[in-house]
Structure formats: structure tokens, C-alpha cells
Design a protein around this motif. Structure first.
Motif, short mmCIF file in Angstrom:
data_model
loop_
_atom_site.label_atom_id
_atom_site.label_comp_id
_atom_site.label_asym_id
_atom_site.label_seq_id
_atom_site.Cartn_x
_atom_site.Cartn_y
_atom_site.Cartn_z
N ALA A 127 65.48 51.92 33.29
CA ALA A 127 66.83 51.48 33.64
C ALA A 127 67.54 52.43 34.58
O ALA A 127 68.31 52.01 35.43
CB ALA A 127 67.67 51.28 32.38
N ASP A 128 67.32 53.74 34.42
CA ASP A 128 68.06 54.72 35.21
C ASP A 128 67.18 55.93 35.45
O ASP A 128 66.85 56.66 34.52
CB ASP A 128 69.35 55.13 34.47
N GLN A 266 73.77 53.47 34.18
CA GLN A 266 73.16 52.42 33.34
C GLN A 266 73.29 52.75 31.86
O GLN A 266 73.35 51.85 31.02
CB GLN A 266 71.69 52.24 33.70
N GLU A 405 72.63 51.13 26.60
CA GLU A 405 72.21 50.79 27.96
C GLU A 405 73.05 49.59 28.39
O GLU A 405 73.18 48.62 27.63
CB GLU A 405 70.72 50.47 28.01
N THR A 407 73.06 47.10 30.86
CA THR A 407 72.64 45.75 31.22
C THR A 407 72.15 44.97 30.02
O THR A 407 72.48 43.79 29.84
CB THR A 407 71.54 45.81 32.30
#
Length: 423
Positions: A127-128, A266, A405, A407
């Protein structure tokens, strides 16, 4: 160092971790629970994430209710959910039904659960790039024991689980298991068990390590000793950080809160501060999936938010048998009643002897390091049972935090700070 209570719980899946009112991302100036594409996760992923979060919120509420006035608490809903999901792959009959109820997995097949978890783990870890998130799973079983190949294959394929047979009579096996835990948590959690019981047949492990640097670091020169009202009502000076920056902020009739982003944004820590006439217990009593979603949609980007909050570091551990039994899965812990025939083909041979959970968190001016380990011990039934305006957000009293997280909305960690210290 304070006694600690950890079991990180809230709205999505993960979580030391996490911990974590930040299951959102910004659309214009509003936050929402998860994006439309949800990282393009497979069907039922959103339902699974909500199930993991609902389970985590309920578990954390029960754990925090036991805390003494100055105890700090943190759990990782994701870690517990993953370890129990691996175990669930071997459950059948009433044991399977009870685990579905407790883990909030109604209406999901094992295949859907496993597929969704596999995709979610891949999405979270990627994610990041500026945040280090490592999630590992392992199964160690007694050498010579029968373990169905289907059980091994499922956990290897969907959870990337390391599976190894060990001589549990050899003292070196204890070092191997604890060594795996220490390695996967970067030595933040050095051990998870202190012995290998003669009737222990298998141990299933999940480990999560999180290392995030604040997107907006706190200036160490602005850290000072300031008063904080501890859980017992006493005011004592604690090391307190301060910064002014643009952040997502929310306020309602129960609490005010900010999202503190890590890396590219994120991942985030959400700090929830009850109003003066409210308590953290009032907030936790309002924990529900619907409320959580509503709260997450209420964050607005503010240009100037002055955040004053203590830095803190602590560890926490607890056996979760009674908590999980009370949440609806007592049969899994009952010898001669539990049905884990999906592990070794024998209906009344195995039961869960313990679910051990340990967490660690270090929050300072630079960022956050957090870790969690969950161990599920499977025992045979051959032995007896052993049970542009400035908004001032001043955190000077007990508060709740989460790490999520954005999203997916997955909760990695969730905790409550009643007596912050940094030792």
C-alpha cells in the motif's frame, strides 16, 4: 513500564493493529471508509474486512473493560483474525459454526475467506512504499503427528504459511518457535510461549511488524513535560510532543479526533479524545460497525491543527481463551467436543488449548513502531484440560488510538492509553 492490555479492534481487518480510527481516505474534504476499487480486491473482500473490524472492535471492548485504572491496552485485530482463520480451515461441525459467529464470517465460504485474506495481505503490504509492514504466518506441529495435506496446502497457498514439523520433546524446538517470533517482529516481541506441553500437537502463529515515519514529524525541541490526567484521576507530568500542521479532523458530541498519516499517507494513526464530560469507556460503548463508518465519514481536512500529545511505549500480553469463548466459540476450547477434523482427520482429537496475544508499540516524534504476535496452541485430548482557524487538539487525558490502512479501512492495531510513559 505499565501493565498493558492489547487486542487491537475496530472496523476493518487489521490490527498493532493497530490500532486506528482511520479507515478512510479523502474525497474533496470528506473522508470515506474505503475506495471504490478497494485495491481491486476479489468479491467478498469488503465483507471480510468489515467482519474482521467488527470482530476486532468487540474483542477490544471486552479486553479494555478488564483494565485497571492506569493500564494501557493494545490489540491487533488483524493478527488475531489471521491466526484464527488459519485454524478455522481445520474446523468442522458446530466448532466451525461457532467460529464463524465469533469471527463475524456469516455468509462467507472458506474459499471466499481465504481468497479475500490472500488479496488483502498483498494489498496491505504494497500500500505504501514509505511504510514497512511485514505480515508472516507459520505452523509448527509435533513430529510424527498426522496433519492432512489439504490443511497444509490451504494455509500455505492463501496465507503464505511456513509449515514445519518439530520434535516438541527437544528443548531446542522452543527456541526455534520463539526465534521465529523475535525475527518476524524485529525483536520487539522476543518470545510468545515459555514451554512446549506434552499434549501440544500444533502451534499456529501470526506476526505483524509495522514501522511508519510520520508524514509530518514532530519537532523534538518542542517536546516538554506537561500534565496528563491519568486513568486514576491523578495529574502527572509526561513527555509531550507538539506540532501545528494540516490534518484531517473530526468532532461530534462524543469525541474529537485527528488522523496522523505515515509515509505517503496510506497508513495513519487515529487519535480519539473523548470530550471533557465523556470517557474512553463511553466511546467504546458506542463501538459498532455502523457508528464506526459514520465517524470515519466525518473527518474534514483542516489547514491548521495544533496537536499536543504524549509519546508512549509499552508492551502487552494476554491469553484470549475466555474472551473468545464469551464472544461465541466455547466449543473450540473444549476437549472431546471441539471438531478440528480438518487438521488431522479425527473429529474429537484436537482442541484449542490457548490463544496467546502479545503486542508492542513505540510512538515518538519520528513515527511509530508496532508489532503483534498471536499463537494458537492445538492440544490433543489425551491430557487433562488446563484452562484556517487553529484547532487545538490537546491530549491530556486517557485516549484511544488505532492504526489503519486508508483504502481498505483495515485495522492493524487499536489501543487505549490511560497512563502514558516512555521508558
Amino acid at each position: 513500564m505499565n501493565t498493558i492490555k492489547t487486542i487491537t479492534a475496530m472496523t476493518t481487518t487489521l490490527t498493532m493493529i493497530f490500532l486506528i480510527i482511520g479507515a478512510t481516505f479523502v474525497s474533496c474534504k470528506k473522508s470515506d471508509l474505503m475506495s471504490d476499487n478497494l485495491f481491486d480486491l476479489p468479491e467478498k473482500s469488503a465483507q471480510l474486512i468489515e467482519a474482521d473490524n467488527q470482530f476486532g472492535l468487540e474483542m477490544f471492548r471486552k479486553v479494555a473493560a478488564e483494565a485497571r485504572p492506569n493500564d494501557n491496552t493494545m490489540v491487533s485485530p488483524l493478527s488475531v483474525a489471521l491466526a484464527l482463520s488459519m485454524t478455522y480451515n481445520g474446523a468442522n461441525g458446530d466448532t466451525k459454526t461457532e467460529m464463524e459467529k465469533t469471527l463475524k464470517l456469516h455468509g462467507l465460504t472458506k474459499e471466499q475467506i481465504n481468497n479475500a485474506h490472500k488479496a488483502l495481505l498483498a494489498a496491505l503490504k504494497s500500500a505504501d512504499a514509505d511504510v514497512l509492514l511485514e505480515i508472516a504466518n507459520a505452523i509448527y506441529y509435533r513430529q510424527g503427528s498426522t496433519v492432512l495435506e489439504s490443511f497444509i496446502h490451504t494455509n500455505r497457498n492463501f496465507y503464505d504459511t511456513e509449515v514445519n514439523a518439530l520434535d516438541f520433546n527437544n528443548p531446542a524446538s522452543l527456541d526455534i518457535i520463539n526465534g521465529w517470533v523475535a525475527n518476524k517482529t524485529r525483536d520487539k516481541i522476543p518470545t510468545i510461549i515459555d514451554r512446549l506441553e506434552p499434549d501440544l500437537m500444533m502451534i499456529l502463529l501470526n506476526a505483524i511488524y509495522f514501522n511508519g515515519i510520520w508524514k509530518h514529524k514532530f519537532d523534538e525541541t518542542k517536546t516538554h513535560n506537561l500534565p496528563f490526567r491519568h486513568g486514576d484521576g491523578q495529574w502527572k507530568d509526561v513527555e509531550t510532543m507538539n506540532q501545528e500542521t494540516s490534518l484531517e479532523y473530526a468532532r461530534n458530541n462524543l469525541f474529537s479526533a485527528v488522523h496522523l498519516p505515515y509515509g505517503k499517507g496510506q497508513f495513519q494513526m487515529t487519535v480519539i479524545l473523548p470530550d471533557e464530560n465523556k470517557t474512553t469507556a463511553d466511546v467504546m460503548n458506542a463501538f459498532s460497525l455502523d457508528n464506526w463508518k459514520t465517524w470515519m465519514k466525518g473527518f474534514i481536512q483542516e489547514e491548521k491543527v495544533v496537536v499536543t500529545m504524549p509519546r508512549f511505549k509499552f508492551s502487552w500480553k494476554r491469553d484470549l481463551n475466555d474472551i473468545l469463548s464469551a464472544m461465541g466459540m466455547p466449543k473450540a476450547f473444549t476437549p472431546f467436543v471441539a471438531d478440528f477434523s480438518g487438521i488431522n482427520g479425527k473429529k474429537d482429537d484436537l482442541y484449542i488449548g490457548y490463544v496467546k496475544h502479545k503486542t508492542f508499540i513505540d510512538v515518538n516524534e519520528n513515527g511509530t513502531k508496532a508489532a503483534a504476535v498471536t499463537a494458537v496452541g492445538m492440544f490433543t485430548t489425551s491430557m487433562p484440560v488446563n484452562p484556517p482557524k487553529k484547532i487545538y487538539f490537546t491530549v491530556d487525558r486517557p485516549f484511544i488510538f488505532t492504526i489503519t490502512e486508508k483504502t481498505t479501512g483495515a485495522i492493524l492495531f487499536i489501543g487505549e492509553i490511560r497512563s502514558p510513559s516512555y521508558k
